[in-house]
Enzyme design. Sequence first.
Site, PDB file in Angstrom:
ATOM      1  N   HIS A 100       0.816  -1.219   0.000  1.00 29.43           N
ATOM      2  CA  HIS A 100       0.000   0.000   0.000  1.00 29.43           C
ATOM      3  C   HIS A 100       0.850   1.269   0.000  1.00 29.43           C
ATOM      4  O   HIS A 100       0.351   2.350  -0.308  1.00 29.43           O
ATOM      5  CB  HIS A 100      -0.993   0.000   1.175  1.00 29.43           C
ATOM      6  CG  HIS A 100      -0.382   0.277   2.516  1.00 29.43           C
ATOM      7  ND1 HIS A 100      -0.052  -0.715   3.410  1.00 29.43           N
ATOM      8  CD2 HIS A 100      -0.040   1.446   3.126  1.00 29.43           C
ATOM      9  CE1 HIS A 100       0.441  -0.176   4.510  1.00 29.43           C
ATOM     10  NE2 HIS A 100       0.462   1.149   4.363  1.00 29.43           N
ATOM     11  N   ASP A 130       0.251  -7.576   1.363  1.00 27.31           N
ATOM     12  CA  ASP A 130       0.714  -6.202   1.568  1.00 27.31           C
ATOM     13  C   ASP A 130       2.240  -6.123   1.598  1.00 27.31           C
ATOM     14  O   ASP A 130       2.816  -5.328   2.345  1.00 27.31           O
ATOM     15  CB  ASP A 130       0.134  -5.610   2.850  1.00 27.31           C
ATOM     16  CG  ASP A 130       0.229  -4.075   2.873  1.00 27.31           C
ATOM     17  OD1 ASP A 130       0.289  -3.479   1.780  1.00 27.31           O
ATOM     18  OD2 ASP A 130       0.260  -3.492   3.972  1.00 27.31           O
ATOM     19  N   GLY A 201       3.475   6.567   7.760  1.00 28.31           N
ATOM     20  CA  GLY A 201       4.894   6.764   7.481  1.00 28.31           C
ATOM     21  C   GLY A 201       5.740   5.631   8.027  1.00 28.31           C
ATOM     22  O   GLY A 201       6.825   5.342   7.536  1.00 28.31           O
ATOM     23  N   ASN A 202       5.230   4.942   9.087  1.00 25.72           N
ATOM     24  CA  ASN A 202       5.903   3.760   9.600  1.00 25.72           C
ATOM     25  C   ASN A 202       5.693   2.548   8.694  1.00 25.72           C
ATOM     26  O   ASN A 202       6.437   1.566   8.777  1.00 25.72           O
ATOM     27  CB  ASN A 202       5.387   3.396  10.999  1.00 25.72           C
ATOM     28  CG  ASN A 202       6.071   4.170  12.107  1.00 25.72           C
ATOM     29  OD1 ASN A 202       5.449   5.001  12.765  1.00 25.72           O
ATOM     30  ND2 ASN A 202       7.355   3.908  12.325  1.00 25.72           N
ATOM     31  N   SER A 203       4.685   2.602   7.852  1.00 32.25           N
ATOM     32  CA  SER A 203       4.344   1.452   7.016  1.00 32.25           C
ATOM     33  C   SER A 203       5.529   0.998   6.186  1.00 32.25           C
ATOM     34  O   SER A 203       6.187   1.801   5.529  1.00 32.25           O
ATOM     35  CB  SER A 203       3.180   1.812   6.079  1.00 32.25           C
ATOM     36  OG  SER A 203       1.996   2.031   6.796  1.00 32.25           O
ATOM     37  N   LEU A 258      -8.101 -24.400  -1.217  1.00 33.69           N
ATOM     38  CA  LEU A 258      -8.844 -25.558  -0.723  1.00 33.69           C
ATOM     39  C   LEU A 258     -10.320 -25.472  -1.077  1.00 33.69           C
ATOM     40  O   LEU A 258     -10.951 -26.476  -1.366  1.00 33.69           O
ATOM     41  CB  LEU A 258      -8.650 -25.694   0.790  1.00 33.69           C
ATOM     42  CG  LEU A 258      -9.263 -26.921   1.460  1.00 33.69           C
ATOM     43  CD1 LEU A 258      -8.775 -28.211   0.805  1.00 33.69           C
ATOM     44  CD2 LEU A 258      -8.930 -26.945   2.956  1.00 33.69           C
ATOM     45  N   GLY A 259     -10.871 -24.261  -1.044  1.00 34.69           N
ATOM     46  CA  GLY A 259     -12.276 -24.101  -1.429  1.00 34.69           C
ATOM     47  C   GLY A 259     -13.244 -24.284  -0.285  1.00 34.69           C
ATOM     48  O   GLY A 259     -14.269 -24.955  -0.429  1.00 34.69           O
TER      49      GLY A 259
END
Length: 457
Positions: A100, A130, A201-203, A258-259
């Site tokens: 992101h 992510d 900003g830490n992301s 797996l469904g």
Amino acid sequence: MGITLTAGLNMAIASSAQAAVSTADFSGLVQQVTPGVARVNVTKTVSEAELAKAQTADLLRQFFGDRLRIPEQAATPAIEHAYGTAFFITPSGYMLTNHHVVEGADKITVTLNDRTELDVTLVGSDERSDVAVLKVTGNKFPALPIGDSNVLKVGEPVLAIGSPFGFDYSASAGIVSAKSRSFSRETSVPFIQTDVALNPGNSGGPLFNQRGEVIGINSRIFSGTGGYMGLSFSIPIDAAMDIYEQIKTNGEVKRAYLGIYPQDIDRNLAEVYKLSRPQGALLTRVAADSPAQKAGLKSGDIILQYNDSQIMRASDLLNFINRARPGDDFRAQLQRDGKQMIVTGKLGNSPSDVQAKGLEQDSDVSLGLRLRNLTPDEQAELATDGKTGILVTAIEPTGLAARSGLMAGDVITNLHQKPIAKVTDFSSAISSLPKKGVVTIEVLRQGIPAIIGLRIE
């Protein structure tokens, strides 16, 4: 007397625990690992109309409700600057950050701790986990040591370094609050929960253990205000490195399928199914023609163990499947109609998101959308109406698709009079579009058919 002594003992224990955390000295560790952390600078092109809508639509609807109609505005491109954090994992310049952070970026650079700014190549990015892989040109970069997130313990002190609100190389510490947190079926990560102060900003920044090893990638916070409220979540580094290896080697991430549609067992259901305590994953649905159905799993089954590992919650089962590979064998111990039994089978391929941008390289037309094939279960539901299609998972706000009215969640069934059953059909149809004019796209939106005129300019 007894109550007083117990309270005193509890206070002493709490005070001792608090002192242990507060007296942890990370100063040497911060100095050691900071060179391997970098600020990510992202430049994106957005339209003023989209910016205006994002800022005002929700506020205006509070007063006018759904009667409000916000007029379309000319999509004048504007430049937006965003930031995040990344860190080196190899001396040859490979870095990890969040999907992101770099999603939709036109240009990415990183700023090192000595203020050197380097251009970045986006090697690949995986939305479900992510995780994004970056690469800078050069050698002898300060790669950070990689730890083992599987041995991480609840209560263990941890340290985060990042650029909250653009403040470079800010350090914050806390403890591991919980492990294996899951948010939704759309994510494939058993998050590490901490009380480390993380903010925008830490992301993408690293989460360290006391030995200076990276054990997670800081990804998100749980907040009602947009800022830190005591709950922070990080991607386990074991999962992130697995994604990195797949993107680096194959250019894509392949997941097992797996469904099944599992849910947790609560106290009432445990009593109904005569379980000694709430445990296991209750299957509310099994997809048609899925690996689960072929193995003999049925709706109403309770999976208690998966590959000899105990299943306490539905998220435990999903985490095991998400970390597996297509073609892997599985063994499930389950309860059906009050009886214990063993089921074995082989995992299939999970429908994966496909970048439409990559599909359109041979065409002069760029729609600006992201697509994926429907799962067998989704396709089965669609087939009841005699249709096939593919799912729109994301729309670029300045692209042709957005300007024509396409939305994330639409199911495209036909493009330019050509039926669409899978993403490759869409790719073929794109290559035959005229360079200018209007073509039709047939979609299902919340189950309702619609035809959209797509103007190609």
